[in-house]
Design a protein around this motif. Sequence first.
Motif, PDB file in Angstrom:
ATOM      1  N   VAL A 145       0.832  -1.209   0.000  1.00  0.00           N
ATOM      2  CA  VAL A 145       0.000   0.000   0.000  1.00  0.00           C
ATOM      3  C   VAL A 145       0.863   1.254   0.000  1.00  0.00           C
ATOM      4  O   VAL A 145       0.588   2.222  -0.720  1.00  0.00           O
ATOM      5  CB  VAL A 145      -0.948   0.002   1.220  1.00  0.00           C
ATOM      6  N   VAL A 146       1.930   1.252   0.791  1.00  0.00           N
ATOM      7  CA  VAL A 146       2.816   2.425   0.884  1.00  0.00           C
ATOM      8  C   VAL A 146       3.453   2.726  -0.471  1.00  0.00           C
ATOM      9  O   VAL A 146       3.524   3.881  -0.900  1.00  0.00           O
ATOM     10  CB  VAL A 146       3.904   2.187   1.955  1.00  0.00           C
ATOM     11  N   ILE A 175      -3.357   2.663  -6.143  1.00  0.00           N
ATOM     12  CA  ILE A 175      -4.553   2.141  -5.468  1.00  0.00           C
ATOM     13  C   ILE A 175      -5.682   3.169  -5.508  1.00  0.00           C
ATOM     14  O   ILE A 175      -6.844   2.826  -5.778  1.00  0.00           O
ATOM     15  CB  ILE A 175      -4.217   1.752  -4.015  1.00  0.00           C
ATOM     16  N   VAL A 176      -5.344   4.428  -5.264  1.00  0.00           N
ATOM     17  CA  VAL A 176      -6.344   5.499  -5.370  1.00  0.00           C
ATOM     18  C   VAL A 176      -6.892   5.570  -6.789  1.00  0.00           C
ATOM     19  O   VAL A 176      -8.102   5.709  -7.014  1.00  0.00           O
ATOM     20  CB  VAL A 176      -5.730   6.858  -4.960  1.00  0.00           C
ATOM     21  N   TRP A 187       0.372   3.489  -3.310  1.00  0.00           N
ATOM     22  CA  TRP A 187      -0.839   4.151  -2.836  1.00  0.00           C
ATOM     23  C   TRP A 187      -1.487   5.011  -3.922  1.00  0.00           C
ATOM     24  O   TRP A 187      -2.728   5.083  -4.020  1.00  0.00           O
ATOM     25  CB  TRP A 187      -0.549   4.980  -1.586  1.00  0.00           C
ATOM     26  N   LYS A 188      -0.689   5.619  -4.780  1.00  0.00           N
ATOM     27  CA  LYS A 188      -1.250   6.427  -5.864  1.00  0.00           C
ATOM     28  C   LYS A 188      -1.999   5.537  -6.854  1.00  0.00           C
ATOM     29  O   LYS A 188      -3.077   5.901  -7.343  1.00  0.00           O
ATOM     30  CB  LYS A 188      -0.150   7.209  -6.584  1.00  0.00           C
TER      31      LYS A 188
END
Length: 270
Positions: A57-58, A64-65, A61-62
């Motif tokens: 996720v880290v 995933i968004v 994260w972009k």
Amino acid sequence: MDILDAIILGLIQGLTEFLPVSSSGHIFLGQVMMQKFSEEPLLFTIVLHLATALSTVVIFWKDIVSIFKGLFQFKNNAETKFSWYIILSMIPAGIVGLTLDDMIDSITQKDNQYFGLIIVGICLLFTAALLYFTEKSKTQTKELNAKNAFVIGIAQAIAVLPGISRSGSTIATGILLGVNREKMARFSFLMVLPLILGAMLKKGKDYMDAGGENTIETLPLLVGFIVAFFTGLVACKWMIALVKKAKLTSFAIYCAAAGVVAITYSLFFV
């Protein structure tokens, strides 16, 4: 379980979750050699998977968004297509996980070490061969499409077998299909995240059904989480760089060696 055990298992989980060497196969091999089956409670397994999921996720994260945006845009653009390709790729592994999970888990149980190591060894040799032939593929210019996403999802489903690398099999399959290496690495790591979270929820349910008793001290849990998280960050970034540079042969050699070790250990020490 002591702190050293937590560090070793955290390192194994963090490195092998992203590198194409099979985390499940290595954790089982490590358990056999360390004889730590009874000292690695279900809660510790959940914590290690949470750590590597968080590291994914880290880093992404972009992306995933962007995936969530794509799911609710309902437009015929690249962002929306990529989001639906992620969902499509999850179907085969989801079916296998729901129907064969208990049988697959039985392979790596304490009372099945001999045959478990044989299976892990064979699967590691398969991973080695797959990575080796992937390096012979020269054309990787195609865009990801629905058909390729589903085929890659089938590869991910097969990789539930301990010893077959999930990242290795999905990235290799995509490259053999002609998908761009960098895009394939990104897709591979993103497509597994929902499955990791789903597996964590299932293991969490099993943990609660068993009474939710914590048989491990807080410090080893914390140490294992931290080690797996930061090792996962490094391994994920390293793997992306290696895929871009087409450097997977060394992992093929390593998997072949690990497969031979697993089979040899089963024959002479179990």
